[in-house]
Each structure stands twice: as C-alpha cells, then as structure tokens.
Design a protein around this motif. Sequence first.
Motif, PDB file in Angstrom:
ATOM      1  N   ARG A  46      -8.796   3.007  -0.722  1.00 23.18           N
ATOM      2  CA  ARG A  46      -8.251   3.879   0.990  1.00 23.18           C
ATOM      3  C   ARG A  46      -8.205   3.039   2.143  1.00 23.18           C
ATOM      4  O   ARG A  46      -7.297   4.019   2.438  1.00 23.18           O
ATOM      5  CB  ARG A  46     -10.002   4.106   0.972  1.00 23.18           C
ATOM      6  N   LEU A  47      -7.978   1.471   1.752  1.00 18.54           N
ATOM      7  CA  LEU A  47      -7.435   1.225   3.441  1.00 18.54           C
ATOM      8  C   LEU A  47      -5.947   1.055   3.401  1.00 18.54           C
ATOM      9  O   LEU A  47      -5.332   1.566   4.112  1.00 18.54           O
ATOM     10  CB  LEU A  47      -7.711   0.083   2.960  1.00 18.54           C
ATOM     11  N   GLU A  76      -4.366   3.039   1.455  1.00 19.78           N
ATOM     12  CA  GLU A  76      -4.079   4.770   1.652  1.00 19.78           C
ATOM     13  C   GLU A  76      -3.735   5.158   3.499  1.00 19.78           C
ATOM     14  O   GLU A  76      -2.849   5.612   4.614  1.00 19.78           O
ATOM     15  CB  GLU A  76      -4.646   6.026   1.548  1.00 19.78           C
ATOM     16  N   LYS A  77      -4.860   4.510   4.026  1.00 17.27           N
ATOM     17  CA  LYS A  77      -4.647   4.449   5.623  1.00 17.27           C
ATOM     18  C   LYS A  77      -3.497   4.717   5.956  1.00 17.27           C
ATOM     19  O   LYS A  77      -2.849   4.569   7.530  1.00 17.27           O
ATOM     20  CB  LYS A  77      -5.983   4.066   5.876  1.00 17.27           C
ATOM     21  N   LYS A  78      -3.482   2.859   5.614  1.00 12.13           N
ATOM     22  CA  LYS A  78      -2.243   2.326   6.484  1.00 12.13           C
ATOM     23  C   LYS A  78      -1.158   3.005   5.929  1.00 12.13           C
ATOM     24  O   LYS A  78      -0.076   2.506   7.005  1.00 12.13           O
ATOM     25  CB  LYS A  78      -1.994   0.345   5.395  1.00 12.13           C
ATOM     26  N   MET A  82       0.209   5.627   5.374  1.00 14.20           N
ATOM     27  CA  MET A  82      -0.167   7.564   6.291  1.00 14.20           C
ATOM     28  C   MET A  82       0.318   7.207   7.658  1.00 14.20           C
ATOM     29  O   MET A  82       0.848   7.429   8.469  1.00 14.20           O
ATOM     30  CB  MET A  82      -0.988   7.943   5.817  1.00 14.20           C
ATOM     31  N   GLN A  83      -0.410   6.024   8.225  1.00 11.81           N
ATOM     32  CA  GLN A  83      -0.088   4.885   9.429  1.00 11.81           C
ATOM     33  C   GLN A  83       0.887   4.478  10.060  1.00 11.81           C
ATOM     34  O   GLN A  83       1.864   5.361  10.757  1.00 11.81           O
ATOM     35  CB  GLN A  83      -1.121   4.088  10.577  1.00 11.81           C
TER      36      GLN A  83
END
Length: 90
Positions: free
Chosen positions: A52-53, A55-57, A59-60
């Motif tokens: 999850r982390l 994916e977040k990084k 996409m950011q």
Amino acid sequence: MANIKSAKKRISVINRKTARNKRVKGHVKSVLKDFDAAIAAEDFARADETFRLAEKKLMQAAAKGTINKYAASRKVSRLAKRLNAAKAAK
C-alpha cells in the motif's frame, strides 16, 4: 557558465527539480526494497502494508511528474501480481 539572468535562473530551477526528483525516487526505491524483503521473508502482513505504501509513493511520484503515470501503474500492477502469487504459493 550562464551570463544571462534568465539562464542563471533556469539553472537554479533545474537544480531544485533535480534534487526533488532524486529524493522522490529514493523514497520509491526504499519502499520497493522493503516490499522485496517482506516477500522474501514471507511476512505477508508487512508485505501488504509495504505494498500500500509503495502504491502511494509511486502514484505521488507520477502525479508530480517524476515518473510517467503509465510506468507507475505498471510497477504497481507487477507488485500486486508478485504479492498475490506469493500468497497463493504459501
């Protein structure tokens, strides 16, 4: 070395953007290493969290233009595929 004021400004802007991009890519690489370590250790709770982390990084980074949005999506897809395969094998 640049003599024109606008050229000097462009050099400083490029240096700032380069520093930001290096920092963002470093964050992404460290999260991906954590994910790989969790998969290798078969710690699926930590692997889910780092996925999850990651994916977040990713996409950011794509939102800021550091990496291409399609490259980020492709990396997330491959991570999910690896995670699901590792869970199924266990």
